[in-house]
Design a protein around this motif. Structure first.
Motif, PDB file in Angstrom:
ATOM      1  N   THR A 131       0.831  -1.206   0.000  1.00 30.27           N
ATOM      2  CA  THR A 131       0.000   0.000   0.000  1.00 30.27           C
ATOM      3  C   THR A 131       0.863   1.253   0.000  1.00 30.27           C
ATOM      4  OG1 THR A 131      -1.802  -1.117   1.173  1.00 30.27           O
ATOM      5  CG2 THR A 131      -1.746   1.293   1.292  1.00 30.27           C
ATOM      6  N   GLN A 132       1.905   1.262   0.839  1.00 26.71           N
ATOM      7  CA  GLN A 132       2.796   2.420   0.915  1.00 26.71           C
ATOM      8  C   GLN A 132       3.504   2.655  -0.417  1.00 26.71           C
ATOM      9  OE1 GLN A 132       5.897   2.026   3.841  1.00 26.71           O
ATOM     10  NE2 GLN A 132       6.507   4.172   3.725  1.00 26.71           N
ATOM     11  N   TYR A 133       3.990   1.588  -1.043  1.00 29.24           N
ATOM     12  CA  TYR A 133       4.688   1.718  -2.317  1.00 29.24           C
ATOM     13  C   TYR A 133       3.754   2.283  -3.390  1.00 29.24           C
ATOM     14  CZ  TYR A 133       7.073   0.465  -6.651  1.00 29.24           C
ATOM     15  OH  TYR A 133       7.658   0.513  -7.897  1.00 29.24           O
ATOM     16  N   LEU A 134       2.555   1.747  -3.481  1.00 30.30           N
ATOM     17  CA  LEU A 134       1.626   2.185  -4.516  1.00 30.30           C
ATOM     18  C   LEU A 134       1.138   3.615  -4.276  1.00 30.30           C
ATOM     19  CD1 LEU A 134      -0.439  -1.093  -5.038  1.00 30.30           C
ATOM     20  CD2 LEU A 134       1.357  -0.151  -6.492  1.00 30.30           C
ATOM     21  N   LEU A 135       0.980   3.996  -3.021  1.00 31.61           N
ATOM     22  CA  LEU A 135       0.600   5.382  -2.724  1.00 31.61           C
ATOM     23  C   LEU A 135       1.695   6.344  -3.188  1.00 31.61           C
ATOM     24  CD1 LEU A 135      -1.023   5.118   0.839  1.00 31.61           C
ATOM     25  CD2 LEU A 135      -2.143   5.941  -1.247  1.00 31.61           C
ATOM     26  N   TYR A 136       2.940   5.958  -2.941  1.00 35.96           N
ATOM     27  CA  TYR A 136       4.075   6.820  -3.286  1.00 35.96           C
ATOM     28  C   TYR A 136       4.248   6.928  -4.799  1.00 35.96           C
ATOM     29  CZ  TYR A 136       8.820   8.716  -3.246  1.00 35.96           C
ATOM     30  OH  TYR A 136       9.933   9.505  -3.458  1.00 35.96           O
ATOM     31  N   HIS A 137       3.962   5.828  -5.518  1.00 33.07           N
ATOM     32  CA  HIS A 137       4.198   5.799  -6.960  1.00 33.07           C
ATOM     33  C   HIS A 137       2.906   5.914  -7.777  1.00 33.07           C
ATOM     34  CE1 HIS A 137       7.913   3.892  -5.388  1.00 33.07           C
ATOM     35  NE2 HIS A 137       8.486   4.429  -6.450  1.00 33.07           N
ATOM     36  N   GLU A 138       1.806   6.216  -7.140  1.00 32.97           N
ATOM     37  CA  GLU A 138       0.516   6.216  -7.826  1.00 32.97           C
ATOM     38  C   GLU A 138       0.497   7.144  -9.041  1.00 32.97           C
ATOM     39  OE1 GLU A 138      -4.232   6.272  -6.609  1.00 32.97           O
ATOM     40  OE2 GLU A 138      -2.730   7.125  -5.235  1.00 32.97           O
ATOM     41  N   ASP A 139       0.994   8.363  -8.881  1.00 33.06           N
ATOM     42  CA  ASP A 139       0.983   9.332  -9.983  1.00 33.06           C
ATOM     43  C   ASP A 139       1.899   8.884 -11.116  1.00 33.06           C
ATOM     44  OD1 ASP A 139      -0.791  10.904  -8.600  1.00 33.06           O
ATOM     45  OD2 ASP A 139       0.749  12.239  -7.770  1.00 33.06           O
ATOM     46  N   TRP A 140       3.079   8.366 -10.748  1.00 36.84           N
ATOM     47  CA  TRP A 140       4.019   7.914 -11.779  1.00 36.84           C
ATOM     48  C   TRP A 140       3.438   6.750 -12.556  1.00 36.84           C
ATOM     49  CZ3 TRP A 140       6.536   3.288 -12.771  1.00 36.84           C
ATOM     50  CH2 TRP A 140       7.530   3.353 -13.741  1.00 36.84           C
ATOM     51  N   TYR A 147      -3.225   2.232 -13.804  1.00 38.27           N
ATOM     52  CA  TYR A 147      -4.010   2.820 -12.716  1.00 38.27           C
ATOM     53  C   TYR A 147      -4.231   1.766 -11.635  1.00 38.27           C
ATOM     54  CZ  TYR A 147      -4.712   6.335 -16.287  1.00 38.27           C
ATOM     55  OH  TYR A 147      -4.494   7.284 -17.250  1.00 38.27           O
ATOM     56  N   VAL A 148      -3.777   2.070 -10.446  1.00 40.89           N
ATOM     57  CA  VAL A 148      -3.840   1.108  -9.348  1.00 40.89           C
ATOM     58  C   VAL A 148      -4.539   1.717  -8.146  1.00 40.89           C
ATOM     59  CG1 VAL A 148      -1.735  -0.100 -10.051  1.00 40.89           C
ATOM     60  CG2 VAL A 148      -1.579   1.832  -8.493  1.00 40.89           C
ATOM     61  N   ASP A 149      -5.159   0.843  -7.372  1.00 44.05           N
ATOM     62  CA  ASP A 149      -5.760   1.233  -6.099  1.00 44.05           C
ATOM     63  C   ASP A 149      -4.834   0.720  -5.004  1.00 44.05           C
ATOM     64  OD1 ASP A 149      -7.176   1.551  -3.754  1.00 44.05           O
ATOM     65  OD2 ASP A 149      -9.084   0.890  -4.602  1.00 44.05           O
ATOM     66  N   PRO A 150      -4.148   1.594  -4.288  1.00 47.82           N
ATOM     67  CA  PRO A 150      -3.183   1.154  -3.275  1.00 47.82           C
ATOM     68  C   PRO A 150      -3.789   0.284  -2.181  1.00 47.82           C
ATOM     69  CG  PRO A 150      -2.917   3.488  -3.762  1.00 47.82           C
ATOM     70  CD  PRO A 150      -4.200   3.051  -4.408  1.00 47.82           C
ATOM     71  N   PHE A 151      -5.103   0.337  -2.037  1.00 49.46           N
ATOM     72  CA  PHE A 151      -5.758  -0.396  -0.955  1.00 49.46           C
ATOM     73  C   PHE A 151      -6.421  -1.687  -1.437  1.00 49.46           C
ATOM     74  CE2 PHE A 151      -5.712   4.134   0.029  1.00 49.46           C
ATOM     75  CZ  PHE A 151      -5.045   4.120   1.246  1.00 49.46           C
ATOM     76  N   MET A 152      -6.050  -2.104  -2.667  1.00 51.73           N
ATOM     77  CA  MET A 152      -6.556  -3.353  -3.225  1.00 51.73           C
ATOM     78  C   MET A 152      -5.407  -4.362  -3.345  1.00 51.73           C
ATOM     79  SD  MET A 152      -9.845  -3.500  -4.123  1.00 51.73           S
ATOM     80  CE  MET A 152      -9.885  -4.572  -5.563  1.00 51.73           C
ATOM     81  N   PRO A 153      -5.724  -5.670  -3.349  1.00 47.47           N
ATOM     82  CA  PRO A 153      -4.678  -6.685  -3.528  1.00 47.47           C
ATOM     83  C   PRO A 153      -3.979  -6.534  -4.869  1.00 47.47           C
ATOM     84  CG  PRO A 153      -6.702  -7.675  -2.698  1.00 47.47           C
ATOM     85  CD  PRO A 153      -7.053  -6.273  -3.102  1.00 47.47           C
ATOM     86  N   VAL A 154      -2.748  -7.026  -4.950  1.00 44.99           N
ATOM     87  CA  VAL A 154      -1.944  -6.932  -6.170  1.00 44.99           C
ATOM     88  C   VAL A 154      -1.491  -8.325  -6.612  1.00 44.99           C
ATOM     89  CG1 VAL A 154      -1.131  -4.611  -5.675  1.00 44.99           C
ATOM     90  CG2 VAL A 154       0.159  -6.571  -4.803  1.00 44.99           C
ATOM     91  N   HIS A 155      -1.088  -8.414  -7.883  1.00 46.22           N
ATOM     92  CA  HIS A 155      -0.561  -9.675  -8.418  1.00 46.22           C
ATOM     93  C   HIS A 155       0.764 -10.020  -7.742  1.00 46.22           C
ATOM     94  CE1 HIS A 155      -3.239 -10.489 -11.815  1.00 46.22           C
ATOM     95  NE2 HIS A 155      -3.247  -9.187 -12.086  1.00 46.22           N
ATOM     96  N   PRO A 156       0.908 -11.227  -7.196  1.00 46.19           N
ATOM     97  CA  PRO A 156       2.209 -11.657  -6.658  1.00 46.19           C
ATOM     98  C   PRO A 156       3.072 -12.178  -7.806  1.00 46.19           C
ATOM     99  CG  PRO A 156       0.598 -13.382  -6.294  1.00 46.19           C
ATOM    100  CD  PRO A 156      -0.139 -12.244  -6.979  1.00 46.19           C
ATOM    101  N   THR A 157       3.601 -11.266  -8.609  1.00 46.15           N
ATOM    102  CA  THR A 157       4.313 -11.676  -9.820  1.00 46.15           C
ATOM    103  C   THR A 157       5.547 -12.524  -9.517  1.00 46.15           C
ATOM    104  OG1 THR A 157       5.381  -9.491  -9.828  1.00 46.15           O
ATOM    105  CG2 THR A 157       3.483  -9.798 -11.266  1.00 46.15           C
ATOM    106  N   PHE A 158       6.132 -12.313  -8.352  1.00 45.18           N
ATOM    107  CA  PHE A 158       7.280 -13.145  -7.966  1.00 45.18           C
ATOM    108  C   PHE A 158       6.847 -14.606  -7.850  1.00 45.18           C
ATOM    109  CE2 PHE A 158       5.230 -11.985  -4.026  1.00 45.18           C
ATOM    110  CZ  PHE A 158       5.214 -13.185  -3.327  1.00 45.18           C
ATOM    111  N   LEU A 159       5.619 -14.835  -7.354  1.00 41.03           N
ATOM    112  CA  LEU A 159       5.097 -16.195  -7.215  1.00 41.03           C
ATOM    113  C   LEU A 159       4.837 -16.807  -8.590  1.00 41.03           C
ATOM    114  CD1 LEU A 159       3.924 -18.556  -5.597  1.00 41.03           C
ATOM    115  CD2 LEU A 159       1.729 -17.349  -5.593  1.00 41.03           C
TER     116      LEU A 159
END
Length: 246
Positions: A131-140, A147-159
């Motif tokens: 959440t912190q990472y996506l909030l910081y990079h949301e505009d970029w 377009y991402v929602d920092p408070f939603m789950p994300v893809h675990p691409t490493f998995l």
């Protein structure tokens, strides 16, 4: 020994490849993150303070494709010096790469990095760090069309990549007993990993981009690996058909 490579000579190649891999992984990252280092030429002290960050790998910033390129360049040079049959050696290390990459991607989980955009899938993950990472990079990210929602789950691409590499290892390991020519497993590795990485890289939120184009550089490299690997495989298969393994 089963592929005709002297284990002692192979170790020399692997050590060289390890050194080249670390250097290559860092150079690749720095080359496509150059603006993040902001070299200061106002004074020698300022310049050294900023320039020395290039060598601080412990602060993060290593790229797997750079590592692979560096490992291959140095490893092959050592192999030529030690008179090791390069295609046969690459068949062995290609399978080994998949083991290392499959395990190594869990370092991304520990560091809470290399995740993707939002997902509602069963494997979606969320944590204070994402959440912190996506909030910081949301505009970029929005400027790159993501377009991402920092408070939603994300893809675990490493998995995804870890599972893809583990599956590739099992398939290539089994097929290695039926390979038609030296270098075939290495080509299959390039195509297998490239195919998975091409799609996975498309949803990552921390991909290294080609300056001015906004295209993930590793996605381009991955796509090229699939195409070139397939072309070389077709040519090699036709020229070695009916001949003993060489």
């Amino acid at each position: 020994r089963k592929v005709g490579v002297d284990p002692d000579k192979a170790i020399d190649c692997i050590i060289g490849g390890l050194i080249g891999g670390i250097i290559g992984a860092r150079l690749y990252y720095v080359a496509f993150s150059w603006s993040d280092f902001g070299l200061d030429f106002s004074s020698w002290g300022s310049f050294w303070d900023t320039f020395s960050r290039i060598f601080k790998t412990w602060e993060g910033g290593l790229a797997i494709y750079g590592g692979l390129i560096g490992a291959l360049l140095v490893g092959v040079l050592v192999a030529r010096w030690r008179k090791v049959h390069v295609p046969a050696l690459l068949d062995v290390v290609g399978v080994g790469f998949l083991i290392g990459q499959g395990i190594g991607r869990w370092g991304n989980f520990i560091n809470v990095e290399a995740f993707g955009s939002n997902t509602t899938g069963v494997f979606g993950m969320i944590s204070p760090a994402t959440t912190q990472y996506l909030l910081y990079h949301e505009d970029w990210l929005a400027s790159q069309g993501m377009y991402v929602d920092p408070f939603m789950p994300v893809h675990p691409t490493f998995l995804y990549e870890s599972v893809w590499c583990a599956l590739g290892f099992l398939i290539l390991w089994r097929y290695s007993y039926h390979r038609k020519f030296n270098g075939e497993i290495a080509l299959f590795y390039a195509m297998w990993y490239g195919a998975g990485r091409f799609f996975i890289e498309g949803v990552r939120t921390d991909a290294l981009l080609i300056p001015g184009l906004g295209i993930p550089v590793s996605q381009v490299v991955a796509g090229a690996s699939v195409v070139l690997g397939f072309v070389v495989w077709l040519i090699s298969k036709s020229t070695t058909r009916g001949k003993p393994l060489q």
